[in-house]
Write a protein that holds these residues in place. Structure first.
Motif, mmCIF file in Angstrom:
data_model
loop_
_atom_site.group_PDB
_atom_site.id
_atom_site.type_symbol
_atom_site.label_atom_id
_atom_site.label_comp_id
_atom_site.label_asym_id
_atom_site.label_seq_id
_atom_site.Cartn_x
_atom_site.Cartn_y
_atom_site.Cartn_z
ATOM 1 N N PHE A 30 0.974 -1.024 -0.060
ATOM 2 C CA PHE A 30 -0.249 -0.072 -0.121
ATOM 3 C C PHE A 30 1.211 1.480 0.434
ATOM 4 C CE2 PHE A 30 -3.142 -3.262 1.968
ATOM 5 C CZ PHE A 30 -4.194 -2.736 0.981
ATOM 6 N N GLY A 31 0.202 2.218 -0.602
ATOM 7 C CA GLY A 31 1.098 3.762 -0.673
ATOM 8 C C GLY A 31 -0.534 4.676 0.368
ATOM 9 N N ILE A 32 0.112 4.990 2.004
ATOM 10 C CA ILE A 32 -0.696 5.986 2.288
ATOM 11 C C ILE A 32 0.002 7.692 1.992
ATOM 12 C CG2 ILE A 32 -1.645 6.502 4.528
ATOM 13 C CD1 ILE A 32 -0.709 3.597 5.208
ATOM 14 N N VAL A 33 -1.332 8.293 1.175
ATOM 15 C CA VAL A 33 -0.977 9.401 0.998
ATOM 16 C C VAL A 33 -1.490 10.410 2.326
ATOM 17 C CG1 VAL A 33 -0.815 11.783 -0.035
ATOM 18 C CG2 VAL A 33 -0.601 9.138 -1.502
ATOM 19 N N GLY A 40 -8.447 15.730 6.096
ATOM 20 C CA GLY A 40 -7.719 15.314 6.686
ATOM 21 C C GLY A 40 -7.390 13.596 6.618
ATOM 22 N N LYS A 41 -8.345 13.309 5.892
ATOM 23 C CA LYS A 41 -8.324 11.774 5.550
ATOM 24 C C LYS A 41 -7.188 11.423 4.514
ATOM 25 C CE LYS A 41 -13.256 10.558 5.801
ATOM 26 N NZ LYS A 41 -14.486 9.694 5.541
ATOM 27 N N ASP A 56 -9.668 7.170 7.510
ATOM 28 C CA ASP A 56 -9.834 7.367 8.936
ATOM 29 C C ASP A 56 -10.507 6.341 9.565
ATOM 30 O OD1 ASP A 56 -13.243 7.777 9.275
ATOM 31 O OD2 ASP A 56 -13.030 10.528 9.028
ATOM 32 N N PRO A 57 -9.991 6.761 11.322
ATOM 33 C CA PRO A 57 -10.698 5.741 11.910
ATOM 34 C C PRO A 57 -11.969 5.583 12.096
ATOM 35 C CG PRO A 57 -8.553 6.972 13.081
ATOM 36 C CD PRO A 57 -9.086 7.896 11.316
ATOM 37 N N LYS A 58 -12.658 6.060 12.034
ATOM 38 C CA LYS A 58 -14.318 5.591 11.980
ATOM 39 C C LYS A 58 -14.645 5.221 10.557
ATOM 40 C CE LYS A 58 -18.334 7.766 12.889
ATOM 41 N NZ LYS A 58 -19.015 7.693 14.151
ATOM 42 N N PRO A 90 -3.965 7.137 11.518
ATOM 43 C CA PRO A 90 -3.661 8.115 12.597
ATOM 44 C C PRO A 90 -4.970 8.640 12.811
ATOM 45 C CG PRO A 90 -2.456 9.533 10.885
ATOM 46 C CD PRO A 90 -2.980 8.007 10.706
ATOM 47 N N GLY A 91 -5.091 8.726 14.465
ATOM 48 C CA GLY A 91 -6.656 9.532 14.274
ATOM 49 C C GLY A 91 -6.440 11.145 14.337
ATOM 50 N N SER A 92 -7.400 12.147 13.684
ATOM 51 C CA SER A 92 -7.381 13.235 13.470
ATOM 52 C C SER A 92 -9.214 14.041 13.946
ATOM 53 C CB SER A 92 -7.146 13.573 11.792
ATOM 54 O OG SER A 92 -7.711 12.901 10.660
ATOM 55 N N SER A 93 -8.469 15.604 13.679
ATOM 56 C CA SER A 93 -9.800 16.261 14.128
ATOM 57 C C SER A 93 -10.640 16.533 12.441
ATOM 58 C CB SER A 93 -9.294 17.069 15.128
ATOM 59 O OG SER A 93 -8.561 18.235 14.237
ATOM 60 N N PHE A 94 -11.420 16.667 12.748
ATOM 61 C CA PHE A 94 -11.978 16.935 11.174
ATOM 62 C C PHE A 94 -11.545 18.544 11.193
ATOM 63 C CE2 PHE A 94 -15.340 19.435 9.109
ATOM 64 C CZ PHE A 94 -15.515 18.580 8.120
#
Length: 99
Positions: A30-33, A40-41, A56-58, A90-94
């Motif tokens: 996988f590539g994760i950008v 922020g996803k 995203d984590p959700k 990672p968890g990220s805020s909206f």
């Protein structure tokens, strides 16, 4: 260019992670950008099939979503992949993309 109405044209220096790993059943590449766009996803790209999705984590709470995004039939493989992404994403805020 009169035929197109430009919605956005952004340039951004981003962090990209390339990761390959195996489970008992399958190899994954996988590539994760990690970007500030797309709320922020991170953009996750399967290097073997070229399928991609924003995660995203959700999103990882819904295994069927991951299964459809990467068109996987084997439930165990999807569960393994989900466990990996829970660590890698990672968890990220909206974040508001259009500020």
């Amino acid at each position: 260019m009169d035929l197109f109405e430009k919605l956005y044209d952004e340039h951004e220096n981003v962090k990209v992670r390339f990761v390959g790993f195996t489970t008992e059943q399958t190899r994954y590449d996988f590539g994760i950008v990690y970007t500030n766009l797309f709320f922020g996803k991170p953009l996750v790209v399967c290097m073997q099939t070229s399928r991609s999705t924003l995660l995203d984590p959700k999103d990882l709470e819904d295994i069927e979503y991951l299964q459809k995004a990467f068109k996987m039939d084997n439930r165990k493989q999807v569960e393994d992949l989900c466990e990996f992404f829970k660590i890698a994403i990672p968890g990220s805020s909206f974040q508001t993309q259009y500020e």
